[in-house]
Design an enzyme around this catalytic site. Structure first.
Site, mmCIF file in Angstrom:
data_model
loop_
_atom_site.group_PDB
_atom_site.id
_atom_site.type_symbol
_atom_site.label_atom_id
_atom_site.label_comp_id
_atom_site.label_asym_id
_atom_site.label_seq_id
_atom_site.Cartn_x
_atom_site.Cartn_y
_atom_site.Cartn_z
ATOM 1 N N TRP A 1 2.260 1.649 -3.464
ATOM 2 C CA TRP A 1 1.244 2.103 -4.417
ATOM 3 C C TRP A 1 1.311 3.627 -4.584
ATOM 4 O O TRP A 1 1.046 4.155 -5.656
ATOM 5 C CB TRP A 1 -0.144 1.697 -3.920
ATOM 6 C CG TRP A 1 -1.254 2.251 -4.755
ATOM 7 C CD1 TRP A 1 -1.735 1.751 -5.927
ATOM 8 C CD2 TRP A 1 -2.031 3.430 -4.493
ATOM 9 N NE1 TRP A 1 -2.763 2.530 -6.413
ATOM 10 C CE2 TRP A 1 -2.963 3.567 -5.546
ATOM 11 C CE3 TRP A 1 -2.038 4.377 -3.462
ATOM 12 C CZ2 TRP A 1 -3.887 4.610 -5.587
ATOM 13 C CZ3 TRP A 1 -2.950 5.411 -3.515
ATOM 14 C CH2 TRP A 1 -3.857 5.525 -4.568
ATOM 15 N N HIS A 2 1.703 4.327 -3.509
ATOM 16 C CA HIS A 2 1.785 5.787 -3.580
ATOM 17 C C HIS A 2 3.009 6.248 -4.369
ATOM 18 O O HIS A 2 3.048 7.379 -4.847
ATOM 19 C CB HIS A 2 1.835 6.383 -2.172
ATOM 20 C CG HIS A 2 0.535 6.239 -1.419
ATOM 21 N ND1 HIS A 2 0.242 5.127 -0.659
ATOM 22 C CD2 HIS A 2 -0.533 7.058 -1.326
ATOM 23 C CE1 HIS A 2 -0.956 5.290 -0.118
ATOM 24 N NE2 HIS A 2 -1.452 6.441 -0.507
ATOM 25 N N GLY A 3 4.014 5.386 -4.500
ATOM 26 C CA GLY A 3 5.189 5.758 -5.268
ATOM 27 C C GLY A 3 6.408 4.976 -4.818
ATOM 28 O O GLY A 3 6.480 4.519 -3.677
ATOM 29 N N PHE B 1 -1.184 11.012 -7.001
ATOM 30 C CA PHE B 1 -1.569 9.604 -6.972
ATOM 31 C C PHE B 1 -2.786 9.336 -7.838
ATOM 32 O O PHE B 1 -3.521 8.426 -7.608
ATOM 33 C CB PHE B 1 -1.859 9.179 -5.519
ATOM 34 C CG PHE B 1 -0.757 9.547 -4.572
ATOM 35 C CD1 PHE B 1 0.576 9.294 -4.895
ATOM 36 C CD2 PHE B 1 -1.028 10.208 -3.397
ATOM 37 C CE1 PHE B 1 1.595 9.645 -4.036
ATOM 38 C CE2 PHE B 1 -0.016 10.562 -2.526
ATOM 39 C CZ PHE B 1 1.301 10.280 -2.844
ATOM 40 N N GLY C 1 0.819 -1.208 0.000
ATOM 41 C CA GLY C 1 0.000 0.000 0.000
ATOM 42 C C GLY C 1 0.854 1.259 0.000
ATOM 43 O O GLY C 1 0.505 2.258 -0.644
#
Length: 225
Positions: free
Chosen positions: A66-68, A225, A63
């Site tokens: 997923w943001h970077g 995002f 998770g």
């Protein structure tokens, strides 16, 4: 206007009584996706305690990624994974020992503690790199203005104001829930008590908005995002 029903995505997340409750309230669409497509396929709670802890850690790590692709997001994800594991351990320990405590007292303390650790973990999330994260954390623990660049008296004032705001909003949140349940006639909307709560809350919000307002426009943090 167009008949589109949007999913409720935030449900008073900063009034969560524990970290698991926070993730049921925060970014519900994302947390539901993480649960259904990562946590459960990784084993969830159906294949033993150790597998569940590993699934929690890996889910929150992914998770974060997923943001970077950043060490800051990895740190943020790992921290939340550890928070969730610690909470599960605490729940299991209390259930096994049969320990009970005053519900109201533990809920208030849980809200304050959860708010604190979640807010602290936003530092790496919002920082550009690990160096900035370290500098921010160092400034938080240093009370000498010569080292941190922050005035200790100003820090105390900001802490007091934020604590007062959280306390007032906690009262307002509880008040709204009680009023909605129609258990106390004198707490209904439009009553003198309701006006008093609003009179305390709104000026506090406005004051903090002026104090912490950015001098220049800020890009929405989720824009990337």
């Amino acid at each position: 206007l167009f008949g589109i029903q949007l999913q409720k995505n935030f449900d008073f997340p900063y009034f969560a009584a524990n970290i698991s409750d926070f993730w049921r309230r925060w970014h519900i669409s994302l947390s539901s996706w993480l649960k259904e497509y990562l946590y459960i396929p990784l084993g969830g709670s159906r294949q033993g305690v150790k597998r569940m802890y590993a699934a929690l850690l890996l889910t929150m790590l992914l998770g974060g990624l997923w943001h970077g692709p950043s060490w800051n997001f990895i740190l943020w994800g790992v921290c939340h994974g550890l928070y969730l594991v610690a909470h599960k351990l605490l729940v299991d320990t209390r259930r096994a020992s049969g320990a009970r405590a005053g519900v109201a007292v533990w809920r208030v303390l849980g809200i304050l503690f959860t708010f604190s650790i979640v807010t602290l973990t936003w530092i790496p999330f919002a920082s550009p790199d690990l160096g900035a994260t370290q500098a921010s954390l160092s400034a938080l623990v240093s009370w000498r203005s010569g080292e941190s660049g922050l005035d200790p008296d100003a820090l105390v004032l900001v802490y007091f104001m934020c604590s007062a705001l959280l306390a007032i909003d906690l009262v307002r949140f509880s008040y709204d829930r009680i009023a909605a349940a129609r258990t106390c006639a004198w707490l209904q909307r439009g009553s003198a008590a309701h006006g008093l709560v609003l009179a305390l809350t709104i000026p506090t919000w406005l004051h903090l908005a002026f104090v912490f307002a950015a001098p220049q426009g800020q890009q929405f943090i989720y824009f990337a995002f």
